[in-house]
Write a protein that holds these residues in place. Structure first.
Motif, PDB file in Angstrom:
ATOM      1  N   LYS A 342     -13.363 -10.880   2.599  1.00  0.00           N
ATOM      2  CA  LYS A 342     -12.870  -9.886   1.639  1.00  0.00           C
ATOM      3  C   LYS A 342     -12.385 -10.622   0.394  1.00  0.00           C
ATOM      4  O   LYS A 342     -11.188 -10.706   0.122  1.00  0.00           O
ATOM      5  CB  LYS A 342     -11.720  -9.073   2.248  1.00  0.00           C
ATOM      6  CG  LYS A 342     -11.974  -8.532   3.649  1.00  0.00           C
ATOM      7  CD  LYS A 342     -13.097  -7.511   3.691  1.00  0.00           C
ATOM      8  CE  LYS A 342     -13.448  -7.146   5.131  1.00  0.00           C
ATOM      9  NZ  LYS A 342     -12.404  -6.459   5.866  1.00  0.00           N
ATOM     10  N   PRO A 343     -13.327 -11.180  -0.360  1.00  0.00           N
ATOM     11  CA  PRO A 343     -12.927 -11.950  -1.549  1.00  0.00           C
ATOM     12  C   PRO A 343     -12.479 -11.020  -2.671  1.00  0.00           C
ATOM     13  O   PRO A 343     -12.662  -9.811  -2.608  1.00  0.00           O
ATOM     14  CB  PRO A 343     -14.215 -12.678  -1.924  1.00  0.00           C
ATOM     15  CG  PRO A 343     -15.299 -11.757  -1.478  1.00  0.00           C
ATOM     16  CD  PRO A 343     -14.777 -11.086  -0.226  1.00  0.00           C
ATOM     17  N   GLN A 344     -11.934 -11.644  -3.696  1.00  0.00           N
ATOM     18  CA  GLN A 344     -11.518 -10.888  -4.886  1.00  0.00           C
ATOM     19  C   GLN A 344     -12.722 -10.199  -5.524  1.00  0.00           C
ATOM     20  O   GLN A 344     -12.669  -9.038  -5.893  1.00  0.00           O
ATOM     21  CB  GLN A 344     -10.868 -11.867  -5.867  1.00  0.00           C
ATOM     22  CG  GLN A 344     -10.610 -11.329  -7.256  1.00  0.00           C
ATOM     23  CD  GLN A 344      -9.392 -10.431  -7.297  1.00  0.00           C
ATOM     24  OE1 GLN A 344      -8.553 -10.491  -6.404  1.00  0.00           O
ATOM     25  NE2 GLN A 344      -9.291  -9.592  -8.311  1.00  0.00           N
ATOM     26  N   GLU A 438      -7.075  -4.027  -9.224  1.00  0.00           N
ATOM     27  CA  GLU A 438      -5.750  -3.417  -9.392  1.00  0.00           C
ATOM     28  C   GLU A 438      -4.687  -4.152  -8.569  1.00  0.00           C
ATOM     29  O   GLU A 438      -3.555  -4.316  -9.008  1.00  0.00           O
ATOM     30  CB  GLU A 438      -5.821  -1.940  -8.975  1.00  0.00           C
ATOM     31  CG  GLU A 438      -4.491  -1.194  -8.964  1.00  0.00           C
ATOM     32  CD  GLU A 438      -4.046  -0.733 -10.353  1.00  0.00           C
ATOM     33  OE1 GLU A 438      -4.872  -0.780 -11.280  1.00  0.00           O
ATOM     34  OE2 GLU A 438      -2.873  -0.329 -10.499  1.00  0.00           O
ATOM     35  N   PHE A 439      -5.075  -4.581  -7.374  1.00  0.00           N
ATOM     36  CA  PHE A 439      -4.090  -5.184  -6.469  1.00  0.00           C
ATOM     37  C   PHE A 439      -4.386  -6.662  -6.230  1.00  0.00           C
ATOM     38  O   PHE A 439      -4.642  -7.108  -5.130  1.00  0.00           O
ATOM     39  CB  PHE A 439      -4.055  -4.416  -5.142  1.00  0.00           C
ATOM     40  CG  PHE A 439      -3.673  -2.979  -5.314  1.00  0.00           C
ATOM     41  CD1 PHE A 439      -2.341  -2.624  -5.476  1.00  0.00           C
ATOM     42  CD2 PHE A 439      -4.639  -1.990  -5.365  1.00  0.00           C
ATOM     43  CE1 PHE A 439      -1.976  -1.294  -5.663  1.00  0.00           C
ATOM     44  CE2 PHE A 439      -4.288  -0.662  -5.552  1.00  0.00           C
ATOM     45  CZ  PHE A 439      -2.952  -0.306  -5.698  1.00  0.00           C
ATOM     46  N   GLU A 440      -4.354  -7.378  -7.336  1.00  0.00           N
ATOM     47  CA  GLU A 440      -4.691  -8.781  -7.312  1.00  0.00           C
ATOM     48  C   GLU A 440      -3.504  -9.624  -6.844  1.00  0.00           C
ATOM     49  O   GLU A 440      -3.675 -10.692  -6.283  1.00  0.00           O
ATOM     50  CB  GLU A 440      -5.080  -9.177  -8.747  1.00  0.00           C
ATOM     51  CG  GLU A 440      -5.875 -10.420  -8.855  1.00  0.00           C
ATOM     52  CD  GLU A 440      -6.116 -10.749 -10.328  1.00  0.00           C
ATOM     53  OE1 GLU A 440      -6.631 -11.826 -10.582  1.00  0.00           O
ATOM     54  OE2 GLU A 440      -5.753  -9.926 -11.199  1.00  0.00           O
ATOM     55  N   ASP A 441      -2.310  -9.107  -7.077  1.00  0.00           N
ATOM     56  CA  ASP A 441      -1.090  -9.868  -6.845  1.00  0.00           C
ATOM     57  C   ASP A 441      -0.784  -9.944  -5.344  1.00  0.00           C
ATOM     58  O   ASP A 441      -0.352  -8.969  -4.733  1.00  0.00           O
ATOM     59  CB  ASP A 441       0.060  -9.180  -7.593  1.00  0.00           C
ATOM     60  CG  ASP A 441       1.385  -9.902  -7.374  1.00  0.00           C
ATOM     61  OD1 ASP A 441       1.389 -10.944  -6.679  1.00  0.00           O
ATOM     62  OD2 ASP A 441       2.402  -9.399  -7.892  1.00  0.00           O
ATOM     63  N   TYR A 444       2.735  -9.048  -4.009  1.00  0.00           N
ATOM     64  CA  TYR A 444       2.939  -7.601  -3.885  1.00  0.00           C
ATOM     65  C   TYR A 444       2.335  -7.108  -2.570  1.00  0.00           C
ATOM     66  O   TYR A 444       2.945  -6.330  -1.837  1.00  0.00           O
ATOM     67  CB  TYR A 444       2.306  -6.892  -5.091  1.00  0.00           C
ATOM     68  CG  TYR A 444       2.379  -5.381  -5.027  1.00  0.00           C
ATOM     69  CD1 TYR A 444       3.600  -4.710  -5.138  1.00  0.00           C
ATOM     70  CD2 TYR A 444       1.219  -4.624  -4.849  1.00  0.00           C
ATOM     71  CE1 TYR A 444       3.665  -3.326  -5.073  1.00  0.00           C
ATOM     72  CE2 TYR A 444       1.282  -3.235  -4.784  1.00  0.00           C
ATOM     73  CZ  TYR A 444       2.501  -2.595  -4.895  1.00  0.00           C
ATOM     74  OH  TYR A 444       2.555  -1.226  -4.833  1.00  0.00           O
ATOM     75  N   LEU A 445       1.105  -7.579  -2.248  1.00  0.00           N
ATOM     76  CA  LEU A 445       0.445  -7.158  -1.018  1.00  0.00           C
ATOM     77  C   LEU A 445       1.234  -7.594   0.219  1.00  0.00           C
ATOM     78  O   LEU A 445       1.354  -6.851   1.186  1.00  0.00           O
ATOM     79  CB  LEU A 445      -0.974  -7.727  -0.940  1.00  0.00           C
ATOM     80  CG  LEU A 445      -1.961  -7.222  -1.995  1.00  0.00           C
ATOM     81  CD1 LEU A 445      -3.353  -7.789  -1.716  1.00  0.00           C
ATOM     82  CD2 LEU A 445      -2.020  -5.703  -2.026  1.00  0.00           C
ATOM     83  N   TYR A 446       1.797  -8.814   0.160  1.00  0.00           N
ATOM     84  CA  TYR A 446       2.571  -9.296   1.313  1.00  0.00           C
ATOM     85  C   TYR A 446       3.813  -8.439   1.504  1.00  0.00           C
ATOM     86  O   TYR A 446       4.226  -8.144   2.610  1.00  0.00           O
ATOM     87  CB  TYR A 446       2.974 -10.758   1.149  1.00  0.00           C
ATOM     88  CG  TYR A 446       1.797 -11.692   1.027  1.00  0.00           C
ATOM     89  CD1 TYR A 446       0.560 -11.361   1.576  1.00  0.00           C
ATOM     90  CD2 TYR A 446       1.914 -12.916   0.367  1.00  0.00           C
ATOM     91  CE1 TYR A 446      -0.528 -12.214   1.452  1.00  0.00           C
ATOM     92  CE2 TYR A 446       0.837 -13.776   0.253  1.00  0.00           C
ATOM     93  CZ  TYR A 446      -0.377 -13.423   0.784  1.00  0.00           C
ATOM     94  OH  TYR A 446      -1.439 -14.259   0.665  1.00  0.00           O
ATOM     95  N   ASP A 447       4.403  -8.048   0.387  1.00  0.00           N
ATOM     96  CA  ASP A 447       5.590  -7.200   0.479  1.00  0.00           C
ATOM     97  C   ASP A 447       5.251  -5.851   1.114  1.00  0.00           C
ATOM     98  O   ASP A 447       6.048  -5.281   1.856  1.00  0.00           O
ATOM     99  CB  ASP A 447       6.200  -6.990  -0.913  1.00  0.00           C
ATOM    100  CG  ASP A 447       7.379  -6.031  -0.842  1.00  0.00           C
ATOM    101  OD1 ASP A 447       8.370  -6.390  -0.167  1.00  0.00           O
ATOM    102  OD2 ASP A 447       7.291  -4.922  -1.407  1.00  0.00           O
ATOM    103  N   LEU A 448       4.049  -5.352   0.862  1.00  0.00           N
ATOM    104  CA  LEU A 448       3.637  -4.079   1.449  1.00  0.00           C
ATOM    105  C   LEU A 448       3.391  -4.209   2.950  1.00  0.00           C
ATOM    106  O   LEU A 448       3.481  -3.227   3.686  1.00  0.00           O
ATOM    107  CB  LEU A 448       2.355  -3.568   0.785  1.00  0.00           C
ATOM    108  CG  LEU A 448       2.445  -3.176  -0.691  1.00  0.00           C
ATOM    109  CD1 LEU A 448       1.060  -2.846  -1.220  1.00  0.00           C
ATOM    110  CD2 LEU A 448       3.388  -1.998  -0.885  1.00  0.00           C
ATOM    111  N   GLY A 449       3.068  -5.410   3.364  1.00  0.00           N
ATOM    112  CA  GLY A 449       2.843  -5.634   4.796  1.00  0.00           C
ATOM    113  C   GLY A 449       1.468  -5.183   5.238  1.00  0.00           C
ATOM    114  O   GLY A 449       0.557  -4.994   4.430  1.00  0.00           O
TER     115      GLY A 449
END
Lengths: 552, 163
Positions: A342-344, A438-441, A444-449
């Protein structure tokens, strides 16, 4: 892993020649298009929007390094240099030439592979937990049972013209990573009060246009009765399943219409004829198959390594990858390494020929020469010594296979959609690209779990959108692609079907809507509460209000 | 239409086909009467005892419909209206399991690619659609020579055969 006997090899070889003859007769006009369609589908060959598509079977997701190299060779020689992994853990080639397919099959047969029953109205590839055999707390390794089912179901003379396709999944632990509750048959290895091994049997689960969670038909089936019981279910289905409407032909519809009790009575009545016949498995046969799945010769001193700790302390990027993309192994000093497909930039589940070879090399050097493909369209090197993780990570990183996003929002399950598939109503790959942008960061993704996002380009639900924590379904509205969003689905042991958030949204709105949904979660969540738990607790209303607020 | 029985191509079909038509009675042949039509039980009951009796049915017919007749019948023809309808495969197995030992014929949309499967399910006779090459069809029985699973031909899975 399982190694072919002479019999296994002969069956695959003969099937290749039979298919070669069927293709020849079709091209010579001796076989009608309709009849060839059924025959080629039973051998994994579709005719898609742009070209034929060949789906190669990867039984229960297990391949050897040698097999992976062969797949790379096929991708280069007969295709455009890449393949696509599916939720049934198979590999699809998007650009083979029809007349070359028999040669591809012959190449596959050289490495004990085939494309038998990867499509068509027959018993498909049996899937299982990708952590089978390497996780703590397993009741038993499910893979020998998958292999036993594979052999029984391969070229089964009675069950080749079922009302509709038929999918079986097997789990070996309390956790369900095989989506077993949304399969035609889900088999859970269990032990009864006396400590005997058996299966809890579920029937009638499925997705598609009528998603249904499977129902327990038998709480405990003695392990040696596995095939006779499957035989009974299949015979009842073959005789009584609907054939007048393909959308009502899956076993789930039969089970729903009869009710599980009545269906169970039919199956149990049929089973009385067969349970004590030659269909009963023998201990000797089970042991023969199990002998192919014995644990590897793990190094006793693997846990004494100190390099891992050192690398974790020194290299932050490695540490992030380690935490997100590796999992515990039951043997101290070993880890399971998820290879992110699941690459960028790139379609989820796609893999180039070079990447296949890189993974094959890594498997050979560091993971007992075996590779697993997963239900969520990634790969797994299941048995890597912790001392080797840094090297493995470096190589994976060089080849864009180490995006540290496993189980995050961007670890999406996505079908190929309208770009490739003749059935699709809407594109999916452009939406996946937009979500990735949109969700490159990653922070942020880790914080969402953990968030499972599943996307399908049509109601057939190959992207399992109903059971995504967030589901996206592409729909066609007057020639334009629109997307319906569902929340709260799960394919795991706590299986549930997502509920529709509201009216569908336009393609360019999808990233913004996701952003609103995630912000709402962040606002509402309690400490340690996952996205799914939060949706289940608060329901859809708060999400609905935020997403559609602009409408008011 | 080419007829294959026990992997032999037949020159003649010894059976006389009788299609029941409402309001008309059947005229019985000398020896072998093959009745088709949904009211076959009515005619089967009237069939002179000296005649051999066969019925031609579709997969809508169940084992229960046929059970009272199994001792009387020496031919059961299952007609596949479309090849995709796989019910006939299971019906054949049920008939063999119920002890029926007479001729079991597959007719209708019977392509060569299904012959070997049909045979394994208990069929021993096949009426091929007009225009199909019977010699190619005969060769099709041999295309896959080993089988994992037991069936009507041999109930033993491969691993029980090796023992």
């Amino acid at each position: 892993m399982y190694q072919y006997t002479q019999v296994d090899q002969q069956i695959v070889n003969e099937r290749v020649e039979e298919f070669r003859d069927q293709t020849r007769r079709y091209l010579a006009g001796e076989l009608s298009a309709d009849e060839f369609l059924a025959l080629r589908l039973m051998n994994g060959l579709y005719i898609q929007r742009q070209a034929p598509m060949l789906r190669v079977a990867i039984p229960y997701g297990l391949t050897s390094a040698q097999q992976m190299r062969k797949l790379a060779h096929i991708a280069r020689t007969y295709d455009q240099g890449y393949g696509h992994f599916t939720t049934r853990t198979n590999l699809q080639f998007n650009w083979p030439k029809l007349e070359e397919v028999p040669d591809i099959l012959a190449e596959l047969a050289e490495v004990q592979m085939h494309a038998i029953q990867t499509s068509g109205n027959c018993i498909r590839n049996t899937t299982t937990d990708h952590f089978a055999g390497v996780i703590e707390g397993e009741i038993e390794d499910p893979r020998p049972w998958c292999e036993i089912i594979r052999q029984w179901s391969t070229l089964h003379p009675e069950f080749a013209y079922l009302p509709r396709k038929f999918k079986i999944a097997v789990t070996g632990s309390q956790q369900d990573r095989a989506a077993s509750q949304v399969h035609d048959i889900g088999l859970h290895l269990v032990k009864n009060a006396a400590g005997e091994l058996g299966f809890e049997v579920l029937v009638g689960g499925g997705l598609g246009r009528t998603p249904v969670i499977g129902k327990v038909i038998r709480e405990f089936l003695p392990a040696l009765d596995l095939l006779s019981y499957l035989d009974a279910i299949l015979r009842v289905y073959n005789l009584k399943g609907r054939r007048d409407n393909k959308y009502k032909a899956r076993i789930k519809i039969l089970v729903e219409s009869l009710g599980i009790e009545a269906f169970r009575e039919l199956v149990e009545a049929e089973w009385q004829f067969t349970r004590d016949t030659e269909l009963k498995l023998t201990h000797a046969e089970v042991e023969r198959v199990k002998a192919h799945f014995t644990p590897f010769a793990y190094a006793a001193d693997a846990a004494e390594d100190t390099r891992l700790a050192q690398h974790l302390a020194e290299d932050e990027a490695f540490k992030i990858w380690y935490e997100r993309n590796t999992r515990a192994h039951k043997v101290p000093g070993y880890r399971c390494v998820m290879v992110s497909l699941k690459p960028q930039l790139g379609a989820p589940g796609d893999i180039t020929a070079l990447q296949m070879e890189v993974v094959a090399d890594l498997a050979e050097a560091y993971s007992f020469a075996e590779i697993r493909s997963t239900h969520d369209q990634n790969l797994l090197l299941a048995d890597v010594r912790q001392a080797d993780l840094y090297q493995v990570w470096q190589t994976l990183s060089e080849h864009n296979l180490a995006r540290a996003n496993i189980n995050t929002l961007t670890d999406m399950i996505v079908c190929p959609g309208f770009d490739f598939c003749a059935l699709a109503n809407a594109k999916t790959l452009n939406i996946a690209d937009a979500i990735n942008a949109e969700f490159e960061d990653l922070d942020y993704l880790y914080d969402l779990g953990d968030i499972q996002l599943n996307m399908s380009g049509c109601i057939n639900a190959c992207g399992h959108h109903h059971v995504g924590h967030i589901g996206i379904l592409g729909v066609d509205k007057k020639g334009e692609d629109w997307y319906q969003i569902t929340l709260g689905g799960s394919a795991r042991e706590d299986a549930s079907l997502g509920k529709v958030l509201g009216r569908s949204v336009a393609a360019d709105e999808v990233p913004r809507v996701l952003r609103v949904i995630l912000n709402t979660y962040v606002e509402l969540r309690q400490p340690e509460e996952s996205f799914l738990e939060c949706v289940r607790r608060v329901g859809l209303t708060p999400f609905k209000e935020k997403v559609y607020a602009a409408d008011h | 239409m080419p007829l294959i029985i026990n992997r032999q191509l037949q020159n003649v079909d010894p059976w006389t086909r009788l299609q029941s038509v409402e309001g008309e009675s059947l005229s019985w042949p000398e020896t072998k009467a093959l009745i088709s039509g949904t009211d076959w039980p009515t005619w089967a009951a009237r069939c002179p005892a000296k005649l051999e009796l066969g019925v031609s049915i579709t997969a809508d017919t169940t084992l229960e419909d046929l059970t009272p007749w199994l001792d009387r019948l020496s031919l059961i023809e299952i007609c596949f209206e479309v090849f995709r309808d796989g019910r006939g495969f299971s019906l054949a197995r049920l008939l063999r399991r119920a002890g029926y030992q007479g001729e079991l014929r597959a007719a209708g949309d019977v392509g060569q690619d299904r012959l070997a499967y049909l045979e394994r399910c208990g069929f021993n006779a096949f009426v091929l659609p007009e225009g199909r090459d019977p010699l190619q069809a005969l060769a099709a029985f041999e295309q896959i020579q080993v089988h994992y699973q037991g069936a009507a031909d041999d109930p033993r899975p491969i691993y029980r055969q090796e023992a």
